[in-house]
Design an enzyme around this catalytic site. Sequence first.
Site, short mmCIF file in Angstrom:
data_model
loop_
_atom_site.label_atom_id
_atom_site.label_comp_id
_atom_site.label_asym_id
_atom_site.label_seq_id
_atom_site.Cartn_x
_atom_site.Cartn_y
_atom_site.Cartn_z
CG ASP A 1 -1.70 1.25 1.41
OD1 ASP A 1 -1.91 1.95 0.39
OD2 ASP A 1 -2.09 1.55 2.55
CG ASN B 1 -2.91 5.42 -1.12
OD1 ASN B 1 -2.97 4.33 -0.55
ND2 ASN B 1 -3.86 5.86 -1.93
CG ASP C 1 -5.96 3.27 0.46
OD1 ASP C 1 -5.07 2.40 0.55
OD2 ASP C 1 -6.62 3.46 -0.58
CG ASP D 1 -1.50 1.55 -3.72
OD1 ASP D 1 -0.28 1.37 -3.99
OD2 ASP D 1 -1.89 2.10 -2.67
CG ASP E 1 -7.88 -12.46 -12.98
OD1 ASP E 1 -8.70 -13.17 -13.56
OD2 ASP E 1 -7.33 -12.76 -11.90
CG ASP F 1 -12.73 -15.45 -12.87
OD1 ASP F 1 -11.99 -15.84 -11.96
OD2 ASP F 1 -13.94 -15.20 -12.69
CD GLU G 1 -10.76 -19.98 -11.50
OE1 GLU G 1 -10.83 -20.19 -10.29
OE2 GLU G 1 -11.51 -19.17 -12.08
CG HIS H 1 -7.29 -15.24 -5.82
ND1 HIS H 1 -6.79 -15.86 -6.94
CD2 HIS H 1 -8.56 -14.92 -6.11
CE1 HIS H 1 -7.73 -15.92 -7.86
NE2 HIS H 1 -8.81 -15.34 -7.39
CG ASP H 2 -10.22 -18.30 -5.78
OD1 ASP H 2 -10.64 -17.26 -5.23
OD2 ASP H 2 -10.19 -18.45 -7.02
C1 GLC Z 1 -12.77 -17.32 -9.81
C2 GLC Z 1 -11.90 -16.40 -9.00
C3 GLC Z 1 -12.57 -16.16 -7.68
C4 GLC Z 1 -13.90 -15.48 -7.95
C5 GLC Z 1 -14.75 -16.33 -8.89
C6 GLC Z 1 -15.92 -15.54 -9.41
O1 GLC Z 1 -12.89 -18.57 -9.26
O2 GLC Z 1 -10.62 -16.94 -8.86
O3 GLC Z 1 -11.78 -15.38 -6.83
O4 GLC Z 1 -14.59 -15.27 -6.75
O5 GLC Z 1 -14.03 -16.74 -10.02
O6 GLC Z 1 -15.49 -14.56 -10.30
CA CA Z 2 -3.57 2.17 -1.24
#
Ligand code: GLC
Ligand code: CA
Length: 538
Positions: A26, A28, A30, A34, A103, A204, A265, A330-331
């Site tokens: 980050d 700035n 907040d 970013d 993405d 995605d 994905e 991230h999932d």
């Molecule tokens: C994919 C992404 C996930 C998101 C989902 C709906 O699985 O990796 O983070 O919530 O799609 O877009």
């Molecule tokens: Ca920020």
Amino acid sequence: MSISNDKWLWWKDGVIYQIYPRSFYDSNGDGIGDIRGIIEKIDYLEYLGIDAVWLSPINRSPMDDFGYDIKDYRRIESIFGTEADFDELIKKFHDKNIKIIFDLVMNHTSSSHLWFVESRSSKTNPKRDWYIWQKARRGKYPNNWRAAFGGRAWEYDKITGEYYLHSFLKQQPDINWRNKELRDAVFEDIKFWLDRGIDGFRLDVVNWFIKDEKLRNNPYMIGYSPRVYDMQNHIYDRNRPETHDVLKDFRKLLDNYSERMSVGEVFSPPPGDPRLSSEFLGNGKDQLDMAFDFSLMYVKWNAKTFYKKISNWLELIPSGGWPCHVLSNHDQPRQASRFYKKNYTDERCRILAVLLLTLKGTPFIYYGEEIGMRDGKISRSKLRDPLGKKYWPFFKGRDPERTPMQWKNADNAGFTCGVPWLPVNRDYWKRNIDKQIHEKNSLLNLYKYLIELRRKEYNLRRGEIVFLEKGDSGVLSYMRGDEFEIALNFDNGVKQYFPRSHDSEIVFSTEMFSKVTESKILQPYEAVIIRHNQQRNS
Ligand code: GLC
Ligand code: CA
């Protein structure tokens, strides 16, 4: 048979690093990571040696699903920075020869996207058919489909008295890929980013794009969880064959540009579906460049299982196609937490690092993986992920694997000078980048070393893979080309290991062991890379 003249191709030969922008750095105060934060950390990325970054979405979004709900595909979300910041990011990264992957969330938009606003406004709106609208069937929902994030997949909309389809949240209406105008509009948005210098795309939930034309009910089956969603066999709301036609067109678009990459994905419930993933590679040249197989995200720590999953995945890659490997994102819970073993977690992380960076196929690293970040513990009041909020305490959602990057032993791990959007994992004082940069034998420096070695050694990148030990004794080993022999001891016991050549030397060991002769002892959780000498000169 030598193919050593194959030219370096960034997405085949390089290493790709996933950044979850909210959590990286980050700039700035907040509390939210970013674009300027990513720019400021470019030296770190260069130190690590990666070749490309994949940024989770940074387009304009109301953040109902933290960016996976896009409101304007062509603009940068102001939380993350300005258009100028983004252009600077592209410029600075390209100057250092680091590629940028976007993405592409194209199964759905945000419900605040102007397309949807228009589409819902009346049944005769020209964009009505850009989404999937249905009237009630016998006074009820159009069919039995469920949303992956809970509840029905159909949301009743008062304005026109019809239902729209959403495979995820109701704020994420699915777009109608069967509509030609919609398709053209999406492709124009993709072109916009290609022209602006984006090097590749992660698609995605690519296997969800097209739905059954007749919207038939999914049959029921015994699921892996008691959730109704998981007890349906999703043959009509996912994996439709027509999706491949969309991808062929997408591929033609990409092929108009030089060296642009796509990775899909392919999402299906545990335990991963490599056969399905491989279908998205088409004949190896006409659809996606790569697809994720999530099998290793759901396995137990066991050399034999790893062998089975990896070899199966590699066998399914069509000729002319190219594999990739991923251990965290991230999932899913982070690998250090999934494979947690009291006192041995770090050793396991080392094995995983050697595995990921010596397999045949492009490695994807999730930010923080290189320092062995664990899942954070998030109290209920601090939850941000809509999934966690909904299913707590049965499923705590995806916040744990999205906690801020641990830069140093300072307030908020050096991630922000404000209040971080998600709490920093409390172990940051002992697990952070600053500390690991200075420790010669840290996990971070292991990643750095392996990335460098991979870059130097053609056979570690492109050499064929042949499995030797298939895990029966707790050891997994394989050749890369006829040059490198990699042996991984998944066990907490000493193992005898016979290298396949008498004339070989150890290039690397997590134990820095002695010279290989006819046999060698593998220490508990030791990983070695051995080089066969005679082949080297032939
Ligand atoms: C994919 C992404 C996930 C998101 C989902 C709906 O699985 O990796 O983070 O919530 O799609 O877009
Ligand atoms: Ca920020």
